[in-house]
Design a protein around this motif. Sequence first.
Motif, short mmCIF file in Angstrom:
data_model
loop_
_atom_site.label_atom_id
_atom_site.label_comp_id
_atom_site.label_asym_id
_atom_site.label_seq_id
_atom_site.Cartn_x
_atom_site.Cartn_y
_atom_site.Cartn_z
N ALA A 70 -10.54 -18.41 51.81
CA ALA A 70 -10.00 -19.04 50.60
C ALA A 70 -9.91 -20.56 50.75
O ALA A 70 -9.53 -21.07 51.80
N SER A 71 -10.26 -21.24 49.68
CA SER A 71 -10.10 -22.69 49.65
C SER A 71 -8.61 -23.01 49.57
O SER A 71 -7.81 -22.15 49.18
N PHE A 115 -11.10 -15.74 41.04
CA PHE A 115 -11.64 -17.03 41.48
C PHE A 115 -12.01 -17.00 42.95
O PHE A 115 -13.01 -17.58 43.36
N ASN A 116 -11.22 -16.32 43.75
CA ASN A 116 -11.51 -16.23 45.18
C ASN A 116 -12.80 -15.44 45.43
O ASN A 116 -13.62 -15.82 46.27
N LEU A 122 -20.22 -17.75 45.85
CA LEU A 122 -20.96 -19.01 45.76
C LEU A 122 -21.14 -19.65 47.12
O LEU A 122 -22.17 -20.25 47.41
N GLN A 123 -20.14 -19.55 47.96
CA GLN A 123 -20.18 -20.14 49.30
C GLN A 123 -21.21 -19.43 50.19
O GLN A 123 -21.86 -20.05 50.99
#
Length: 126
Positions: A70-71, A115-116, A122-123
């Motif tokens: 997680a960002s 979102f996670n 995407l990452q």
Amino acid sequence: MKTDSLDKKADYIGITGSVLCLIHCLITPMLLMTSSILKHDAFRIGYLSLDYVFIGVNIVAVYFATRHYASPGIRACLWGFLSLFTVAILLEDVSEFFEYLGYAASVGLVVSHLFNIRAHRLQHAH
């Protein structure tokens, strides 16, 4: 279940737990008024105790969802919504405000987990 597997499925577990909690909280008043099965103390206490199960499921899901991938922003949202959710569930009998706060926090958990999932895909889509 291995922790690697739990890390990958934590967001889905969190979404499921939050959605089930929303459903539980929305149908409880109707069931209490219309169902004779919840008039028995044992069933009623067991059914209403599910709130604590949902808190536990969401704690585990947020912990494993934020452990590696997680960002910082998503991590803050997940832990923040989990904190609001927990406080709201524990204090829902104090004021109607906490009931609505619980609904909002549960929706916030679902959106943050989504979102996670998206950020993780995407990452790793390179």
